[in-house]
Design an enzyme around this catalytic site. Sequence first.
Site, short mmCIF file in Angstrom:
data_model
loop_
_atom_site.label_atom_id
_atom_site.label_comp_id
_atom_site.label_asym_id
_atom_site.label_seq_id
_atom_site.Cartn_x
_atom_site.Cartn_y
_atom_site.Cartn_z
N LYS A 1 7.42 -4.10 -6.47
CA LYS A 1 7.49 -3.89 -5.02
C LYS A 1 6.36 -4.63 -4.32
O LYS A 1 6.58 -5.32 -3.32
CB LYS A 1 7.37 -2.38 -4.73
CG LYS A 1 6.99 -2.04 -3.30
CD LYS A 1 6.80 -0.55 -3.09
CE LYS A 1 5.43 -0.02 -3.38
NZ LYS A 1 4.40 -0.22 -2.37
N ASN A 2 5.15 -4.50 -4.86
CA ASN A 2 4.00 -5.07 -4.16
C ASN A 2 3.93 -6.59 -4.28
O ASN A 2 3.21 -7.23 -3.52
CB ASN A 2 2.69 -4.43 -4.64
CG ASN A 2 2.57 -3.00 -4.14
OD1 ASN A 2 3.37 -2.56 -3.31
ND2 ASN A 2 1.59 -2.26 -4.65
N CYS B 1 -3.23 5.99 6.50
CA CYS B 1 -2.09 6.64 5.86
C CYS B 1 -2.63 7.71 4.94
O CYS B 1 -3.83 7.97 4.92
CB CYS B 1 -1.23 5.63 5.13
SG CYS B 1 -2.00 4.96 3.68
N ARG C 1 -7.00 2.45 6.46
CA ARG C 1 -6.53 1.17 5.89
C ARG C 1 -6.80 0.08 6.92
O ARG C 1 -5.88 -0.43 7.57
CB ARG C 1 -5.03 1.24 5.56
CG ARG C 1 -4.56 2.41 4.74
CD ARG C 1 -4.66 2.23 3.27
NE ARG C 1 -4.02 1.08 2.71
CZ ARG C 1 -2.82 1.06 2.14
NH1 ARG C 1 -2.10 2.15 2.11
NH2 ARG C 1 -2.34 -0.04 1.59
N ASP D 1 -3.74 2.28 -8.12
CA ASP D 1 -2.34 2.75 -8.05
C ASP D 1 -1.92 3.53 -9.29
O ASP D 1 -0.80 4.04 -9.35
CB ASP D 1 -1.39 1.57 -7.82
CG ASP D 1 -1.54 0.99 -6.43
OD1 ASP D 1 -2.11 1.67 -5.56
OD2 ASP D 1 -1.10 -0.16 -6.20
N ARG E 1 10.01 5.29 -2.19
CA ARG E 1 9.43 4.06 -1.64
C ARG E 1 9.09 3.08 -2.75
O ARG E 1 9.05 1.87 -2.52
CB ARG E 1 8.15 4.38 -0.87
CG ARG E 1 8.37 5.09 0.45
CD ARG E 1 7.05 5.24 1.18
NE ARG E 1 6.24 4.05 0.97
CZ ARG E 1 4.92 4.04 0.76
NH1 ARG E 1 4.24 5.15 0.77
NH2 ARG E 1 4.28 2.91 0.56
N1 EPU Z 1 -9.97 -3.17 3.33
C1 EPU Z 1 -10.85 -3.37 4.35
N2 EPU Z 1 -10.51 -4.26 5.32
C2 EPU Z 1 -9.35 -4.97 5.28
C3 EPU Z 1 -8.45 -4.74 4.23
C4 EPU Z 1 -8.79 -3.83 3.25
O1 EPU Z 1 -11.92 -2.76 4.42
O2 EPU Z 1 -9.10 -5.78 6.19
C5 EPU Z 1 -10.32 -2.20 2.26
C6 EPU Z 1 -9.31 -1.08 2.11
O3 EPU Z 1 -9.55 -0.03 3.03
C7 EPU Z 1 -9.52 -0.67 0.68
C8 EPU Z 1 -9.79 -2.02 0.00
O4 EPU Z 1 -10.24 -2.88 1.03
O5 EPU Z 1 -10.67 0.12 0.58
C9 EPU Z 1 -8.61 -2.63 -0.73
O6 EPU Z 1 -7.47 -2.62 0.13
P1 EPU Z 1 -6.35 -3.76 0.07
O7 EPU Z 1 -6.38 -4.51 1.36
O8 EPU Z 1 -6.52 -4.56 -1.17
O9 EPU Z 1 -5.03 -2.91 0.02
P2 EPU Z 1 -3.62 -3.41 0.55
O10 EPU Z 1 -3.53 -4.87 0.35
O11 EPU Z 1 -3.37 -2.87 1.90
C10 EPU Z 1 -2.31 -3.24 -1.71
C11 EPU Z 1 -1.17 -2.45 -2.25
C12 EPU Z 1 -1.60 -1.00 -2.47
C13 EPU Z 1 -2.78 -1.00 -3.45
C14 EPU Z 1 -3.91 -1.86 -2.89
C15 EPU Z 1 -5.10 -1.99 -3.82
C16 EPU Z 1 0.79 -3.50 -1.32
C17 EPU Z 1 1.96 -3.42 -0.44
N3 EPU Z 1 -0.05 -2.47 -1.32
O12 EPU Z 1 -2.65 -2.65 -0.46
O13 EPU Z 1 -0.49 -0.35 -3.08
O14 EPU Z 1 -3.25 0.32 -3.63
O15 EPU Z 1 -3.41 -3.20 -2.63
O16 EPU Z 1 -4.71 -2.51 -5.04
O17 EPU Z 1 0.64 -4.47 -2.05
C18 EPU Z 1 0.91 1.44 -3.62
O18 EPU Z 1 1.72 0.63 -4.10
O19 EPU Z 1 1.01 2.68 -3.81
C19 EPU Z 1 -0.21 0.96 -2.82
C20 EPU Z 1 -0.87 1.73 -1.97
#
Ligand code: EPU
Length: 426
Positions: free
Chosen positions: A22-23, A117, A122, A308, A400
């Site tokens: 999915k991701n 969320c 986030r 995850d 999801r």
């Molecule tokens: N963060 C910031 N600023 C940003 C972006 C992120 O401070 O601009 C912080 C976040 O708050 C967090 C960390 O950086 O503390 C990592 O967040 P990241 O941006 O890597 O998360 P994401 O890209 O929004 C994806 C996956 C998540 C998974 C995370 C971490 C997708 C659709 N989602 O989220 O998946 O937990 O990477 O590996 O790819 C799930 O599948 O259940 C899920 C939540």
Amino acid sequence: MDSLVIEGGARLRGAIKVNGSKNAALPIMAGALLANGPTYLKEVPNLSDINHQITLLRELGCEVERQADGALKIEVTDEKNSHARYDLVRKMRASICTLGPLLAKRKFARISMPGGCAIGDRPVDIHLRGLEALGAVIDLDGGDIIARADKLVGAEIFLGGNFGSTVLGTANVMSAATLAQGTTVIESAACEPEVADLANYLNAMGAKISGAGTPRITIEGVKELTGANHTVIPDRIEAGTFMIAAAITNGEIQLPNTRLDHLLAAVDKLRSIGVIVERDNGGCTVASVRRLEAATITTQPHPGFPTDLQAQFMALLAIADGNSVITEKIFPDRFLHVAELARLGARLHKEASTVIIQGQKRMVGAPVMASDLRASAALVLAGLAAKGTTTVMRVYHIDRGYERIENRLNAIGAKIKRVNQEELEL
Ligand code: EPU
């Protein structure tokens, strides 16, 4: 609203095919916005998050349809609308990964700012900083991010944050840089396999990306990207969840198409507590024959232990022999499953972003509430091991990210029934 009613105690035995990730699929689907011509994606799972992304892409002027062979065809036919509405973004945060592609291709994007969320705040500040470094001008209006750029110009960009890099932020900046003028170097890029898969897809479209999957990604901008065919990688988190299903039921599950190289940290932990993980042709077999030992786990960006799988491991360690410690370093508030696992008899003590787990001989079934995708998976796993009946409510969270999980687990011996809330109340 559906619930899963689980009769615990069955040992799971058999094979499960791991679906496409999915991701990986979500940012790749958004990447199709960059193409002149059709994209064909194989192994896109059939999940509610994917359906939300399809709805969004249609609003953004794409024709999207499943082909007879199961591939998802995406083709941009109208570039007038570049607005991802709050209504869609609030249902699926990953809508944010349309920002980079829209900006690069259409020079304008209006994306509703995703809120927090169930797993915590986030923010998207690093995404925006990265796009600004490429020359985008970004404003906020009425809760929407408005990004404009007559042209994007390659730059050196640092994408590290207090909690490591950002997966979707790296996806956004890397995607946007494919059409920028000149060379972009992303330092402290996310190394997750999903980022590498997106880069492979973009390269198949004609992009020039090297280093994806490492902390330094280099992108030589090109003038145009074409459509491409791509097969999405197997879902490492789904595979990890099924591995834990084998371990928690003292069963044996064969996962024929698992990329063990994407799961080294989780496999290392499983082996360290006594789970047998054996590599076989293109996949692995996971088995457990005795009570497992305790462990200390800290979540980290890839290749470290994935956040995850944190909740699912907590369910497993709840019945291990001894005290375990789990520390969450990516989403420090990602602990809504703690109180629910406690309802099943798990002994958990939470202190800031650490949970101490006093292993019990067994958990006992009870009604519990799903709060987010991985927490729900943890509750299903706990229910498989618990004595008696566990009812996991609000399973739309699990839909999801796991396609028909009850059917797939039932096929190897689980006893799970999907009922809707009204049936339960009768
Ligand atoms: N963060 C910031 N600023 C940003 C972006 C992120 O401070 O601009 C912080 C976040 O708050 C967090 C960390 O950086 O503390 C990592 O967040 P990241 O941006 O890597 O998360 P994401 O890209 O929004 C994806 C996956 C998540 C998974 C995370 C971490 C997708 C659709 N989602 O989220 O998946 O937990 O990477 O590996 O790819 C799930 O599948 O259940 C899920 C939540």
